[in-house]
Design a protein around this motif. Structure first.
Motif, PDB file in Angstrom:
ATOM      1  N   MET A  53       0.820  -1.206   0.000  1.00 25.79           N
ATOM      2  CA  MET A  53       0.000   0.000   0.000  1.00 25.79           C
ATOM      3  C   MET A  53       0.861   1.265   0.000  1.00 25.79           C
ATOM      4  SD  MET A  53      -3.319  -0.097  -0.202  1.00 25.79           S
ATOM      5  CE  MET A  53      -4.014   1.231   0.791  1.00 25.79           C
ATOM      6  N   PHE A  54       1.911   1.267   0.805  1.00 24.23           N
ATOM      7  CA  PHE A  54       2.786   2.439   0.812  1.00 24.23           C
ATOM      8  C   PHE A  54       3.487   2.606  -0.541  1.00 24.23           C
ATOM      9  CE2 PHE A  54       2.817   2.425   5.594  1.00 24.23           C
ATOM     10  CZ  PHE A  54       2.337   3.712   5.736  1.00 24.23           C
ATOM     11  N   SER A  55       3.845   1.501  -1.171  1.00 23.99           N
ATOM     12  CA  SER A  55       4.451   1.579  -2.499  1.00 23.99           C
ATOM     13  C   SER A  55       3.450   2.136  -3.512  1.00 23.99           C
ATOM     14  CB  SER A  55       4.936   0.192  -2.942  1.00 23.99           C
ATOM     15  OG  SER A  55       5.903  -0.309  -2.058  1.00 23.99           O
ATOM     16  N   MET A  56       2.192   1.750  -3.373  1.00 27.13           N
ATOM     17  CA  MET A  56       1.154   2.257  -4.266  1.00 27.13           C
ATOM     18  C   MET A  56       0.953   3.758  -4.063  1.00 27.13           C
ATOM     19  SD  MET A  56      -2.793   0.935  -4.658  1.00 27.13           S
ATOM     20  CE  MET A  56      -3.337   1.749  -3.147  1.00 27.13           C
ATOM     21  N   ILE A  57       0.931   4.191  -2.800  1.00 28.62           N
ATOM     22  CA  ILE A  57       0.806   5.618  -2.498  1.00 28.62           C
ATOM     23  C   ILE A  57       1.983   6.386  -3.093  1.00 28.62           C
ATOM     24  CG2 ILE A  57       0.920   7.294  -0.598  1.00 28.62           C
ATOM     25  CD1 ILE A  57      -0.743   5.260   1.039  1.00 28.62           C
ATOM     26  N   TYR A  58       3.173   5.797  -2.989  1.00 31.48           N
ATOM     27  CA  TYR A  58       4.368   6.407  -3.573  1.00 31.48           C
ATOM     28  C   TYR A  58       4.181   6.591  -5.071  1.00 31.48           C
ATOM     29  CZ  TYR A  58       9.251   6.784  -5.122  1.00 31.48           C
ATOM     30  OH  TYR A  58      10.425   7.191  -5.715  1.00 31.48           O
ATOM     31  N   ASN A  59       3.638   5.577  -5.732  1.00 32.84           N
ATOM     32  CA  ASN A  59       3.446   5.662  -7.179  1.00 32.84           C
ATOM     33  C   ASN A  59       2.359   6.642  -7.564  1.00 32.84           C
ATOM     34  OD1 ASN A  59       5.494   3.902  -7.919  1.00 32.84           O
ATOM     35  ND2 ASN A  59       4.202   2.087  -7.799  1.00 32.84           N
ATOM     36  N   VAL A  60       1.335   6.791  -6.729  1.00 32.48           N
ATOM     37  CA  VAL A  60       0.317   7.819  -7.005  1.00 32.48           C
ATOM     38  C   VAL A  60       0.974   9.190  -6.953  1.00 32.48           C
ATOM     39  CG1 VAL A  60      -1.780   8.937  -6.166  1.00 32.48           C
ATOM     40  CG2 VAL A  60      -1.618   6.444  -6.145  1.00 32.48           C
ATOM     41  N   LYS A  61       1.740   9.433  -5.921  1.00 30.19           N
ATOM     42  CA  LYS A  61       2.393  10.738  -5.740  1.00 30.19           C
ATOM     43  C   LYS A  61       3.378  11.041  -6.859  1.00 30.19           C
ATOM     44  CE  LYS A  61       4.948  13.456  -2.296  1.00 30.19           C
ATOM     45  NZ  LYS A  61       6.065  13.849  -3.178  1.00 30.19           N
ATOM     46  N   ASN A  62       4.075   9.993  -7.311  1.00 25.01           N
ATOM     47  CA  ASN A  62       5.126  10.188  -8.315  1.00 25.01           C
ATOM     48  C   ASN A  62       4.698   9.770  -9.720  1.00 25.01           C
ATOM     49  OD1 ASN A  62       7.699  11.001  -6.678  1.00 25.01           O
ATOM     50  ND2 ASN A  62       6.753   9.345  -5.506  1.00 25.01           N
ATOM     51  N   GLU A  63       3.390   9.560  -9.903  1.00 24.86           N
ATOM     52  CA  GLU A  63       2.818   9.225 -11.208  1.00 24.86           C
ATOM     53  C   GLU A  63       3.462   7.971 -11.803  1.00 24.86           C
ATOM     54  OE1 GLU A  63       3.091  12.735 -13.623  1.00 24.86           O
ATOM     55  OE2 GLU A  63       1.539  13.782 -12.475  1.00 24.86           O
ATOM     56  N   GLY A  64       3.657   6.981 -10.923  1.00 25.11           N
ATOM     57  CA  GLY A  64       4.202   5.710 -11.382  1.00 25.11           C
ATOM     58  C   GLY A  64       3.111   4.733 -11.750  1.00 25.11           C
ATOM     59  N   ASN A  65       3.483   3.486 -11.994  1.00 27.06           N
ATOM     60  CA  ASN A  65       2.524   2.457 -12.378  1.00 27.06           C
ATOM     61  C   ASN A  65       1.664   2.056 -11.181  1.00 27.06           C
ATOM     62  OD1 ASN A  65       3.494   2.309 -15.032  1.00 27.06           O
ATOM     63  ND2 ASN A  65       5.104   0.868 -14.434  1.00 27.06           N
ATOM     64  N   LEU A  66       0.371   1.964 -11.423  1.00 29.12           N
ATOM     65  CA  LEU A  66      -0.575   1.567 -10.384  1.00 29.12           C
ATOM     66  C   LEU A  66      -1.082   0.160 -10.675  1.00 29.12           C
ATOM     67  CD1 LEU A  66      -2.564   4.919 -10.078  1.00 29.12           C
ATOM     68  CD2 LEU A  66      -0.623   4.128  -8.719  1.00 29.12           C
ATOM     69  N   PRO A  67      -1.526  -0.565  -9.643  1.00 28.16           N
ATOM     70  CA  PRO A  67      -1.978  -1.950  -9.856  1.00 28.16           C
ATOM     71  C   PRO A  67      -3.141  -2.020 -10.840  1.00 28.16           C
ATOM     72  CG  PRO A  67      -2.577  -1.148  -7.660  1.00 28.16           C
ATOM     73  CD  PRO A  67      -1.642  -0.149  -8.234  1.00 28.16           C
ATOM     74  N   LYS A  68      -3.037  -2.938 -11.762  1.00 26.41           N
ATOM     75  CA  LYS A  68      -4.050  -3.065 -12.811  1.00 26.41           C
ATOM     76  C   LYS A  68      -5.423  -3.322 -12.220  1.00 26.41           C
ATOM     77  CE  LYS A  68      -2.493  -4.387 -17.347  1.00 26.41           C
ATOM     78  NZ  LYS A  68      -2.167  -5.467 -18.284  1.00 26.41           N
ATOM     79  N   GLY A  69      -6.374  -2.568 -12.685  1.00 23.87           N
ATOM     80  CA  GLY A  69      -7.738  -2.724 -12.208  1.00 23.87           C
ATOM     81  C   GLY A  69      -8.034  -1.958 -10.942  1.00 23.87           C
ATOM     82  N   HIS A  70      -7.008  -1.362 -10.335  1.00 22.54           N
ATOM     83  CA  HIS A  70      -7.193  -0.644  -9.073  1.00 22.54           C
ATOM     84  C   HIS A  70      -6.682   0.794  -9.155  1.00 22.54           C
ATOM     85  CE1 HIS A  70      -8.438  -4.296  -6.992  1.00 22.54           C
ATOM     86  NE2 HIS A  70      -7.398  -4.920  -7.522  1.00 22.54           N
ATOM     87  N   GLU A  71      -6.573   1.310 -10.370  1.00 25.55           N
ATOM     88  CA  GLU A  71      -6.045   2.656 -10.550  1.00 25.55           C
ATOM     89  C   GLU A  71      -6.918   3.702  -9.867  1.00 25.55           C
ATOM     90  OE1 GLU A  71      -4.779   0.163 -14.105  1.00 25.55           O
ATOM     91  OE2 GLU A  71      -6.637   0.508 -12.978  1.00 25.55           O
ATOM     92  N   ALA A  72      -8.228   3.588 -10.035  1.00 28.88           N
ATOM     93  CA  ALA A  72      -9.141   4.570  -9.430  1.00 28.88           C
ATOM     94  C   ALA A  72      -9.095   4.480  -7.909  1.00 28.88           C
ATOM     95  CB  ALA A  72     -10.561   4.353  -9.938  1.00 28.88           C
ATOM     96  N   PHE A  73      -9.054   3.255  -7.397  1.00 29.71           N
ATOM     97  CA  PHE A  73      -8.956   3.072  -5.945  1.00 29.71           C
ATOM     98  C   PHE A  73      -7.679   3.704  -5.413  1.00 29.71           C
ATOM     99  CE2 PHE A  73      -6.878   0.440  -2.644  1.00 29.71           C
ATOM    100  CZ  PHE A  73      -7.696   0.753  -1.576  1.00 29.71           C
ATOM    101  N   ALA A  74      -6.555   3.489  -6.090  1.00 25.95           N
ATOM    102  CA  ALA A  74      -5.273   4.023  -5.629  1.00 25.95           C
ATOM    103  C   ALA A  74      -5.343   5.533  -5.471  1.00 25.95           C
ATOM    104  CB  ALA A  74      -4.167   3.631  -6.602  1.00 25.95           C
ATOM    105  N   LYS A  75      -5.901   6.205  -6.451  1.00 26.00           N
ATOM    106  CA  LYS A  75      -5.969   7.671  -6.398  1.00 26.00           C
ATOM    107  C   LYS A  75      -6.943   8.146  -5.323  1.00 26.00           C
ATOM    108  CE  LYS A  75      -4.748   8.036 -11.284  1.00 26.00           C
ATOM    109  NZ  LYS A  75      -5.195   8.354 -12.648  1.00 26.00           N
TER     110      LYS A  75
END
Length: 405
Positions: free
Chosen positions: A61-83
């Protein structure tokens, strides 16, 4: 107003000089400090008391938050949830309703991340910079509480209050300025990877043994419980051998041995017995008796981890091959250590599914609500409810200090 000032808006009327020049000088802890840019009058305003919820996010989850902040790759199918979860979590943190604690488990996993310094800085800043006691120290805390009950012939009682294991900043208002230390732990990365590889190999060997024996859930659960005492005794014997016959070619061997978990536990148990007037020569005997006490299986971290390993074994025997991976042991340690204390855990789908199986669902008792990518809507609803429950007074101060709307 024009020009630089240490004070910042919103500016209000100063009671001393009458000018609209009273701004925020600093905020955090229990106080809001305001100062007039004109006459320098200073006032300190007590901030409302807080009771923040602890939401433990796994490394994914922290890695996903990092990628949202830095416009990195988000988990497939969960892009909207991540943001959406990025925005909602940060809002709940700034509204002083939750903190996202970090632990030694995060620290180790971050060290082998591709951008460890930035990720560590993000979870400390983003989540409110509250750390939890080292997972091994939490285990030791519970073990010693049970030991005291055993030696006193009393009923075991372990406090599962989050304040037992969180640092003192849990219910402080976040500072309006954040100062981070960009510490570099990369020199430890290879060692951490090597240890993870060794543990993974041992787990694969154990999985092969489960398959060969066609082990049942009940078999493995009883084996885990029965092994507690003998494993501790064996670990202590190994430690004693290390310190009695140190490697002359390794000057750090003795230092490493002094940090072994089994030695730390033995030393603490000796202190407990010394406080109870037990003779030094009798202490090893009493400690071995305690290590074989049947009620070890009731210690929260022992009970939860044993059930999880039994559930993993059941899946392995049924033919599931991917469940034993390099992250499994950290996942089990996270759940068994912190689930009794925190309000919510967001973990991977595999372990979340195990906790919903019987008999885990009915026989394990812990405080945390469990979430994963399998129930993202429920997690968002949980956070939204926390946000809605924020008092008007706290909202007002949060808007003033952090700019929340």
């Amino acid at each position: 107003m024009s020009g630089f000032t240490w004070e910042r808006g919103p500016f209000t009327r100063c009671a001393k000089c009458g000018q609209t020049t009273m701004g925020i000088l600093s905020a955090g802890g229990q106080l809001l400090t305001k100062r007039c840019t004109n006459c320098r009058a200073t006032v300190q305003i007590p901030l409302p008391e807080l009771d923040k919820k602890a939401i433990y996010l796994d490394q994914f989850m922290f890695s996903m938050i990092y990628n949202v902040k830095n416009e990195g790759n988000l988990p497939k199918g969960h892009e909207a949830f991540a943001k959406e979860v990025y925005t909602l979590l940060r809002r709940c943190v700034l509204l002083q309703q939750v903190f996202l604690p970090h632990s030694n488990i995060h620290h180790d996993e971050t060290t082998v991340f591709h951008s460890p310094i930035d990720l560590r800085g993000l979870y400390q800043f983003f989540g409110g910079d509250v750390s939890l006691m080292d997972s091994r120290d939490v285990e030791l805390l519970q073990d010693i509480r049970f030991a005291k009950a055993y030696f006193d012939a009393a009923e075991p009682a372990v406090s599962l209050d989050i304040d037992e294991i969180a640092d003192s900043r849990r219910n402080e208002w976040l500072p309006d300025m954040h100062v981070g230390v960009r510490a570099d732990y990369s020199q430890f990365a290879d060692h951490i990877r090597a240890v993870r590889g060794e543990v993974h190999d041992a787990m694969k060997h154990l999985a092969d043994t489960w398959i060969e024996r066609k082990a049942t859930f009940a078999d493995v659960l009883e084996s885990e419980f029965s092994a507690i005492g003998p494993t501790k005794k064996q670990a202590f014997a190994k430690w004693f051998e290390e310190v009695s016959n140190p490697d002359p070619n390794d000057p750090l061997a003795l230092l490493e041995s002094s940090g072994r978990q089994i030695y730390r536990e033995y030393r603490e148990l000796c202190h407990v017995l010394e406080d109870r007037g037990v003779d030094e020569n009798q202490q090893p005997i009493e400690i071995r008796k305690f290590w074989h006490w049947e009620r070890h299986r009731e210690i929260p971290h022992q009970r939860i981890s044993s059930y999880l390993f039994a559930a993993v074994a059941r899946r392995v025997v049924m033919g599931e091959k991917k469940i034993v991976d390099r992250g499994l042991l950290n996942d089990v340690r996270t759940i068994s250590t912190y689930a009794p204390y925190v309000n919510a855990l967001f973990i991977d789908k595999r372990c979340a599914a195990l906790l919903k199986e019987e008999p885990l669902a009915t026989e394990l008792d812990y405080k945390a609500r469990i979430f994963s990518l399998a129930d993202t809507d429920e997690f968002l609803d949980y956070l939204s409810e926390i946000e809605r429950q924020t008092s008007d007074e706290v909202r007002e101060y949060a808007a003033m200090i952090y700019g929340t709307d």
